[in-house]
Write a protein that holds these residues in place. Structure first.
Motif, PDB file in Angstrom:
ATOM      1  N   ARG A  67      12.656  19.474 -10.728  1.00  0.00           N
ATOM      2  CA  ARG A  67      13.038  19.563 -12.137  1.00  0.00           C
ATOM      3  C   ARG A  67      12.928  18.178 -12.759  1.00  0.00           C
ATOM      4  O   ARG A  67      13.449  17.206 -12.204  1.00  0.00           O
ATOM      5  CB  ARG A  67      14.475  20.095 -12.291  1.00  0.00           C
ATOM      6  N   GLU A 121      14.399  16.150 -14.666  1.00  0.00           N
ATOM      7  CA  GLU A 121      15.712  15.914 -15.273  1.00  0.00           C
ATOM      8  C   GLU A 121      15.665  14.655 -16.140  1.00  0.00           C
ATOM      9  O   GLU A 121      15.091  13.641 -15.744  1.00  0.00           O
ATOM     10  CB  GLU A 121      16.773  15.698 -14.180  1.00  0.00           C
ATOM     11  N   ARG A 140      22.128  14.812  -8.663  1.00  0.00           N
ATOM     12  CA  ARG A 140      21.129  15.269  -9.626  1.00  0.00           C
ATOM     13  C   ARG A 140      19.787  14.643  -9.290  1.00  0.00           C
ATOM     14  O   ARG A 140      19.548  13.487  -9.605  1.00  0.00           O
ATOM     15  CB  ARG A 140      21.537  14.925 -11.061  1.00  0.00           C
ATOM     16  N   GLY A 141      18.942  15.418  -8.629  1.00  0.00           N
ATOM     17  CA  GLY A 141      17.634  14.904  -8.250  1.00  0.00           C
ATOM     18  C   GLY A 141      16.533  15.492  -9.110  1.00  0.00           C
ATOM     19  O   GLY A 141      16.738  16.514  -9.780  1.00  0.00           O
ATOM     20  N   GLU A 195      29.217  20.900 -10.332  1.00  0.00           N
ATOM     21  CA  GLU A 195      28.792  22.294 -10.141  1.00  0.00           C
ATOM     22  C   GLU A 195      27.984  22.377  -8.846  1.00  0.00           C
ATOM     23  O   GLU A 195      26.862  21.896  -8.774  1.00  0.00           O
ATOM     24  CB  GLU A 195      27.924  22.733 -11.327  1.00  0.00           C
ATOM     25  N   VAL A 196      28.585  22.990  -7.818  1.00  0.00           N
ATOM     26  CA  VAL A 196      27.870  23.085  -6.539  1.00  0.00           C
ATOM     27  C   VAL A 196      27.135  24.418  -6.392  1.00  0.00           C
ATOM     28  O   VAL A 196      26.228  24.557  -5.563  1.00  0.00           O
ATOM     29  CB  VAL A 196      28.802  22.852  -5.323  1.00  0.00           C
ATOM     30  N   ASN A 222      26.033  28.376  -8.634  1.00  0.00           N
ATOM     31  CA  ASN A 222      26.017  29.137  -9.877  1.00  0.00           C
ATOM     32  C   ASN A 222      25.429  30.517  -9.582  1.00  0.00           C
ATOM     33  O   ASN A 222      24.395  30.613  -8.941  1.00  0.00           O
ATOM     34  CB  ASN A 222      25.139  28.394 -10.908  1.00  0.00           C
ATOM     35  N   GLY A 248      23.173  24.225  -4.633  1.00  0.00           N
ATOM     36  CA  GLY A 248      22.434  22.981  -4.444  1.00  0.00           C
ATOM     37  C   GLY A 248      22.824  22.375  -3.098  1.00  0.00           C
ATOM     38  O   GLY A 248      23.917  21.828  -2.963  1.00  0.00           O
ATOM     39  N   ARG A 294      22.970  18.598  -3.379  1.00  0.00           N
ATOM     40  CA  ARG A 294      24.102  18.267  -4.257  1.00  0.00           C
ATOM     41  C   ARG A 294      25.428  18.496  -3.527  1.00  0.00           C
ATOM     42  O   ARG A 294      26.364  17.707  -3.661  1.00  0.00           O
ATOM     43  CB  ARG A 294      24.059  19.097  -5.541  1.00  0.00           C
TER      44      ARG A 294
HETATM   45  P1  ATP Z   1      22.994  21.401 -14.029  1.00  0.00           P
HETATM   46  O1  ATP Z   1      23.758  22.110 -15.110  1.00  0.00           O
HETATM   47  O2  ATP Z   1      23.848  20.560 -13.162  1.00  0.00           O
HETATM   48  O3  ATP Z   1      21.762  20.707 -14.544  1.00  0.00           O
HETATM   49  P2  ATP Z   1      21.833  23.919 -13.548  1.00  0.00           P
HETATM   50  O4  ATP Z   1      22.940  24.747 -14.076  1.00  0.00           O
HETATM   51  O5  ATP Z   1      20.633  23.696 -14.392  1.00  0.00           O
HETATM   52  O6  ATP Z   1      22.417  22.522 -13.059  1.00  0.00           O
HETATM   53  P3  ATP Z   1      21.091  26.008 -11.710  1.00  0.00           P
HETATM   54  O7  ATP Z   1      19.821  26.462 -12.304  1.00  0.00           O
HETATM   55  O8  ATP Z   1      22.317  26.773 -11.923  1.00  0.00           O
HETATM   56  O9  ATP Z   1      21.343  24.476 -12.135  1.00  0.00           O
HETATM   57  O10 ATP Z   1      20.816  25.717 -10.150  1.00  0.00           O
HETATM   58  C1  ATP Z   1      21.614  26.216  -9.084  1.00  0.00           C
HETATM   59  C2  ATP Z   1      22.280  25.091  -8.345  1.00  0.00           C
HETATM   60  O11 ATP Z   1      21.342  24.102  -7.934  1.00  0.00           O
HETATM   61  C3  ATP Z   1      23.289  24.332  -9.182  1.00  0.00           C
HETATM   62  O12 ATP Z   1      24.524  24.984  -9.169  1.00  0.00           O
HETATM   63  C4  ATP Z   1      23.340  22.993  -8.483  1.00  0.00           C
HETATM   64  O13 ATP Z   1      24.227  23.072  -7.358  1.00  0.00           O
HETATM   65  C5  ATP Z   1      21.930  22.815  -7.961  1.00  0.00           C
HETATM   66  N1  ATP Z   1      21.142  21.919  -8.826  1.00  0.00           N
HETATM   67  C6  ATP Z   1      20.655  22.192 -10.055  1.00  0.00           C
HETATM   68  N2  ATP Z   1      19.984  21.146 -10.551  1.00  0.00           N
HETATM   69  C7  ATP Z   1      20.034  20.178  -9.605  1.00  0.00           C
HETATM   70  C8  ATP Z   1      19.516  18.854  -9.523  1.00  0.00           C
HETATM   71  N3  ATP Z   1      18.784  18.331 -10.500  1.00  0.00           N
HETATM   72  N4  ATP Z   1      19.755  18.153  -8.394  1.00  0.00           N
HETATM   73  C9  ATP Z   1      20.480  18.680  -7.385  1.00  0.00           C
HETATM   74  N5  ATP Z   1      21.003  19.916  -7.413  1.00  0.00           N
HETATM   75  C10 ATP Z   1      20.789  20.666  -8.503  1.00  0.00           C
END
Ligand code: ATP
Ligand code: MG
Length: 424
Positions: A139, A141, A150-151, A256-257, A259, A293, A296
């Motif tokens: 992603r 980011e 957040r990678g 957020e670990v 979702n 994640g 994460r």
């Molecule tokens: P965030 O709101 O933190 O950007 P997200 O809601 O976009 O995350 P989801 O699409 O719900 O992320 O992804 C499912 C899970 O993957 C998240 O709950 C999180 O634990 C993990 N995750 C999401 N983005 C990242 C990231 N950039 N780096 C590491 N882990 C991530």
């Protein structure tokens, strides 16, 4: 593992570009190495933790009846156009090819899994179906300052469920809530089930939030445990009394670990994923998706479980069960004595390893006891074992606990059999 052979030993200092606690501690202790912003290499110690976490996740997902697969990272642009997300998914990396049209570099896998299962789902008899993978996601980011929290490249477990109707979906959604709590509990974290935005899919989704000051999210929750919502969607204010009389609601920072989302027919509609019901009528498949994640989660564990000396791994995810240290006291370091201790350390290492105990053995020569202890505290394996002139034929046992916790400093002298018994 013999620490003398480990190529990524502890470091005294780390670059100032590493701002977050998790990145600093994990880098200093030799678990990860930053490649570029938001992108990390996982070194042998770090990979061991990832495997431990992944195995816990696999056990809990398998227990719900899910099957593991591995989907592609290079994804079909046309399928991303069908859902409209080729243009609307902000963090999507688009990869150019010299030969074919562009690819999407997978940030999530609805666009892959729905066309895939469409070839296997025909009738109500083919449902329900639960498929998951543990795989690298990409992603783009905007900010990547929180280390492995957040990678731009990170590991995720993503599960997709397919159902005949909402009722069947809801049943599985509740099972997954339990499975997620099991995963986080087993990883040594308390995760709060939190109402959050459902994104483009439905009104609500549920996040699993871990309280820590380093979190990028914020929740409003009841300490009595009956309410929690992400501040992004909650009209409720801090300090309001809980309806069930548990006192005032609190506002805290969280990570957020996980979702989980009801997807309804959003993706089934885009790809025409239907099944024939008992009367032969075509019906849309109801879907859910469920993310954790993995990397994460590893970062969150470090953010919660550390003290001023280093990491304090919960034993379930620790890279090793024990950290064995051999001390060759320089004051007594005659040739004869040091070779005797060598034999004792080696002997203990081999016995433990043969019994199936995972041991990190600090067999380095010419490194002081103080340095070895400091490294053990930094690396954070839950049990420290010491052999030295002082311990004789026995082994010193000490737990690595939070410096503020109880039981700190308590050491015991044990026979090897007792050490094996405790660690098996
Ligand atoms: P965030 O709101 O933190 O950007 P997200 O809601 O976009 O995350 P989801 O699409 O719900 O992320 O992804 C499912 C899970 O993957 C998240 O709950 C999180 O634990 C993990 N995750 C999401 N983005 C990242 C990231 N950039 N780096 C590491 N882990 C991530
Ligand atoms: Mg999310």
């Amino acid at each position: 593992m013999r620490y003398s052979r480990y190529p990524f030993k502890t470091r005294k200092t780390v670059g100032r570009d590493l701002q977050s606690k998790n990145a600093r501690l994990l880098t200093q202790a030799g678990f990860i190495h930053k490649e570029v912003a938001g992108v990390y290499n996982f070194l042998p110690l770090g990979l061991r933790v990832i495997k431990k976490i992944s195995d816990i996740v696999r056990e809990e997902m398998d227990a719900t009846g899910a099957q593991e697969l591995l989907l592609s990272s290079l994804q079909n642009k046309e399928d991303w156009q069908k859902t409209g997300r080729w243009d609307s998914f902000d963090a999507l990396f688009k990869v150019k090819s010299r030969f074919v049209t562009d690819y999407a570099l997978g940030p999530t896998h609805e666009e892959v899994i729905v066309p895939l299962v469409k070839q296997s789902i025909f009738s109500y008899k083919d449902l329900p179906l639960y498929l998951y993978q543990i795989q690298t996601k990409f992603r783009d980011e905007p900010r990547a300052k929180s280390g492995i929290l957040r990678g731009r490249e990170f590991l995720m477990k993503d599960l997709y469920s397919f159902h005949v109707n909402e009722k069947d979906f809801n049943k599985y959604y509740e099972i997954m809530k339990k499975a997620y709590q099991n995963v986080f509990n087993r990883c040594g974290l308390k995760a709060i089930l939190t109402e959050a935005s459902g994104g483009a899919f439905s009104k609500l989704s549920h996040e699993f939030q871990v309280i820590t000051d380093s979190g990028e999210d914020e929740i409003i929750y009841c300490p009595g445990g009956d309410f929690s919502a992400n501040v992004e969607i909650s009209p409720v204010k801090e300090g309001k009394q809980c309806d069930l009389g548990h006192g005032p609601l609190k506002r805290v920072k969280t990570i957020e670990v996980g979702n989980i989302f009801p997807l309804k027919t959003k993706f089934s509609d885009a790809f025409g994923l239907t099944y024939k019901d008992k009367s032969g009528k075509d019906m849309p498949v109801i879907m859910g998706c469920y993310g954790i994640g993995i990397t994460r989660l590893m970062g969150a564990i470090v953010e919660v479980h550390h003290d001023e000396k280093g990491i304090v791994w919960p034993s379930s995810v620790s890279p090793f069960a024990a950290h064995l240290i051999e001390i060759q006291n320089s004051k007594f370091k005659t040739q004869n004595h040091s070779s005797k201790v060598k034999t004792l350390g080696n002997d203990v290492y081999e016995k433990l390893t043969k019994s199936g105990v995972e041991v990190l053995y600090d067999d380095r020569e010419d490194v002081s006891a103080g340095e070895k202890f400091a490294d053990a505290d930094l690396i954070g394996i839950p049990v420290r074992l010491v052999v030295s002139k002082k311990t004789g034929d026995k082994i010193e046992w000490k737990r690595r606990t939070h410096s503020t916790g109880s039981g700190q400093g308590k050491t015991e002298l044990l026979e090897i059999d007792e050490v094996i018994r405790r660690l098996s």
